[in-house]
Structures are given as structure tokens and as C-alpha cells.
Scaffold this active site. Sequence first.
Site, short mmCIF file in Angstrom:
data_model
loop_
_atom_site.label_atom_id
_atom_site.label_comp_id
_atom_site.label_asym_id
_atom_site.label_seq_id
_atom_site.Cartn_x
_atom_site.Cartn_y
_atom_site.Cartn_z
CG ASN A 213 53.68 11.07 36.56
OD1 ASN A 213 53.39 9.89 36.44
ND2 ASN A 213 53.15 11.84 37.52
CG ASP A 282 56.01 16.87 42.92
OD1 ASP A 282 55.39 16.25 43.80
OD2 ASP A 282 57.05 16.45 42.37
N PRO A 308 48.47 19.66 46.74
CG PRO A 308 46.31 18.89 47.22
CD PRO A 308 47.11 19.62 46.18
CB ILE A 310 47.61 12.74 48.86
CG1 ILE A 310 47.08 13.64 47.74
CG2 ILE A 310 46.53 11.80 49.36
CD1 ILE A 310 46.87 12.94 46.42
CE LYS A 340 60.88 12.00 48.84
NZ LYS A 340 60.89 11.65 47.43
O1 C5P Z 1 57.75 14.06 47.98
P1 C5P Z 1 57.59 13.00 46.94
O2 C5P Z 1 56.64 13.37 45.85
O3 C5P Z 1 58.87 12.47 46.39
O4 C5P Z 1 56.94 11.79 47.76
C1 C5P Z 1 56.52 10.63 47.14
C2 C5P Z 1 55.46 9.97 47.96
O5 C5P Z 1 54.48 10.92 48.37
C3 C5P Z 1 54.70 8.93 47.17
O6 C5P Z 1 54.27 7.95 48.09
C4 C5P Z 1 53.52 9.72 46.61
O7 C5P Z 1 52.40 8.88 46.32
C5 C5P Z 1 53.23 10.69 47.73
N1 C5P Z 1 52.72 12.01 47.28
C6 C5P Z 1 51.41 12.36 47.57
N2 C5P Z 1 50.95 13.60 47.20
C7 C5P Z 1 51.75 14.46 46.55
C8 C5P Z 1 53.07 14.12 46.25
C9 C5P Z 1 53.52 12.87 46.63
O8 C5P Z 1 50.67 11.56 48.15
N3 C5P Z 1 51.27 15.65 46.20
#
Ligand code: C5P
Length: 419
Positions: A213, A282, A308, A310, A340
Site C-alpha cells: 500500500n 489485511d 494476523p 497485530i 474500532k
Molecule cells: O482494522 P484496521 O486495519 O482499520 O485497523 C487499523 C489499525 O490496526 C492500525 O493501527 C494498524 O496499524 C493496526 N493493524 C494491525 N495489524 C493488522 C491490521 C491493522 O496492527 N493486521
Amino acid sequence: MAESKKIILGIAGGIAAYKTPELVRRLRERGAEVQVVMTRSAEEFVTGTTLQAVSGLPVRSNLWDKDAEAAMGHIELARWADLVLIAPATAEIMSRLASGAAPDLLTTLCLATHAPLVIAPAMNHVMWSNPAVQANRQVLEARGVRILGPDRGDQACGETGEGRMVEPDAIAAAVTGPTIVADVERPPLIGRKVMITAGPTREAIDPVRYISNRSSGKMAYAMARAAAAAGAEVVLISGPVELTTPDGIQRVDVESAREMFAATHERIDNIDIFIAAAAVADYCAESVQENKIKKTEARMSIELVRTPDILASVAELENGPFTVGFAAETENLREYAISKLEKKNLDMIVANQVGRNRGFDSDDNKVDVFWTAGEQSFPMMPKTELAVALIKLIGERYLERSAPGTRGELADRARIIHE
Ligand code: C5P
């Protein structure tokens, strides 16, 4: 407070300037040496003669005063000060400070000093609530300027509202007392361990292709720098970015979401604050092809599986760190961010609008921050400044969550208040 603190008291042109002789007395009673510097308009409200009498030092007001400059030049004066206090601070002086303009002695000193700057705004309540003044307040706070007040109450203009200068005794107590000294002089995150995830991840499809991205990592790197400047020990878990590692920071390079997950959990013990600023992919390919995929077919599809989460996995940890997430959204920013915050069980979420040249890969950003008991909006500003403001806010909320009685933080708070 250290013995005989040297304070430059800058007086700007507001009616509350009539209280400044009293402020000088209160500061001196508390052992401070006070050098008064007035703006031209301050001289309309209070006389230099009075202030010289109460401070015991000649009052300075003119950058071009040859005799005064010969005795102590403005750069020397800027070095002399342990603290610069501006009271009253008018809308005008806040605007000059925010923009870096230095048309007179006081504003020149503010640019030339390393000393902490504390301001006590005073103005009509409608002026104080004006978005331009509030934007300047936020810029100044983001740069670490400590703002005292204003108080609510009757105003000289006959109206009532928020805009009165904090009373001289309270200002003197604040700038010479232990709390503000700790606040402005002691890095707030000293002794804390902060982990930040940064940049994009790359999810391999075959040996030469990947899904990724547009994240540049600029916001995360700026936050790492700001956290280190605030005294924290910082671990940066970084996806592939074109940025240099900030000084004094431990950087761990990773590529994929799975690698970022593993690198994070390997080092998460004893981390106090976890900031997930990475744009983690994702989905990743279910299986990575061993050899380069050939373009033999007219159509092709790749089976993707979820990576996963994180951040959610760190937020789930028992006795885990204070967790801060980011929400980059193209629409319904507030709703998505708050949902969220709740779903991932976070302590705080920083929401920013992306798309249409905003957020990703730009040098400026505008965010809204939400936590369970509150929210704060930051105007568009350089990511470097925003990072300082966010680290300050995160530090404050972190300390609040770690209130006495929880996670054995009583000693910490006592240390911060009394040191
Ligand atoms: O669910 P979403 O991806 O929108 O959430 C964004 C937040 O979650 C950000 O802080 C991102 O760094 C973290 N995140 C993560 N691991 C993932 C997806 C998102 O730590 N696989």
C-alpha cells in the site's frame, strides 16, 4: 525549583497587564530573578517605571536600544533565562509565536532561547474561542509551549466567559512550583518503553511480486522521534520505507504482516506504550508461488487470506501496554474510529481521512483522536509537529490510565510530581 530561577517575564498589550507588577512581586517572593520585557502596546497599560521598581532591573522593550543591548544583548538575555513567561499573552502575540514572526524584542527572545516557554493568555472570551486563536494555541501546545488558563469569569469588557488571565499568585505558583517544572523541564516519557509499528507491509505473491500500500512511514517515524525526544526508549518495527532511522532508536526491519507480528511479540514484554502506526496489509496470498508466475492465462486469481491483527493481539495481552491504534478512513471517520476503538479494545485511536491527496505519503496531516472518556481534534499541520502533539497527548492519557492503585504506578506519579 532550583535556587534563584531566572525568568524573563514578557508582557503583551492586554488590559490584564495591569496585574503584572503584582506578578513580579509574587515571582520574586518565590525566589525568582525577573527580567521584564514589554511590547510597545503593553506600555499603554502599565508603566516601565513601576515594573522596574518592583523587579529591581531595568525594563527592556526595544530591540534597537543601543545602551541596553550593550549591557546585555538580546541573545545573551535569551541564554540567561531559565524560563520565559508571557503574561498576559494576547491573541496577537500567540499568532506571532505560532508563525515564528519576530518583529520586536520579546518575540525575538522567544525564537532565540532554549528555555521553556509558558504563556498565560488573556483576552475577550469571543476572541479566545475564535478558530484562528484556537489553531495557534494547538500549534504552540504541539511545540511544547505550556499554556496556563485562561480562567472563566468577569472580563474587563463587561462580558463573562473564558478569557481572564490566571491570577498572578497562581501563575507564580505554577511556574516556580514542582508540577510545571517537571512538566516543562523533565521529559515526560523518561524511563518508558515505547514500541511503534511503521510503514506498509509487503505480502509476497511470487519471488518478484507483492501486494502492498501507499504508506510512507513518515507519521510513525516522526512519532518515534518525538517519543525519543520525550525521553522514551523507542523500538520501531518497520516495514519497507525510504526513511533514515532517527538517532537513538532501535529499528527492526520486517517485510510481511506475519514478520511484523512476530517481531512485535518477541519484544513486547515490558513495553509501556504500543503505537500501531503501520498500514498492515489485511490480506496475504494463501500460498506464495516458488517461481515467477507466467502470464499464460487471460485471467488469473490469487486466493487471499487474512493477516494476523497485530494491534488487536497486543491489546488482548494481560497486563499489556497502553495501546494506540490508527484508523485511516475515506468516509465516516468518527463512527469507524470509535467502533474500532471499542472492537479492538484500545486505549486510544488516531483517526485520519485518507484519499484525495490526504494522509498517506504527504508531509502534513489532520487527525481526530478518540479515547473512552474524550476526544481531541488537531488541525492540519506538518507530521513532525503533529507527532509531538500526539506523543504529549498519549503520554498524558497513559499516565492517567496508570493512576495510583493500578499497575503499581503510584511511585511513578509521585516521582513526576515531586522531582
Ligand atoms: O482494522 P484496521 O486495519 O482499520 O485497523 C487499523 C489499525 O490496526 C492500525 O493501527 C494498524 O496499524 C493496526 N493493524 C494491525 N495489524 C493488522 C491490521 C491493522 O496492527 N493486521
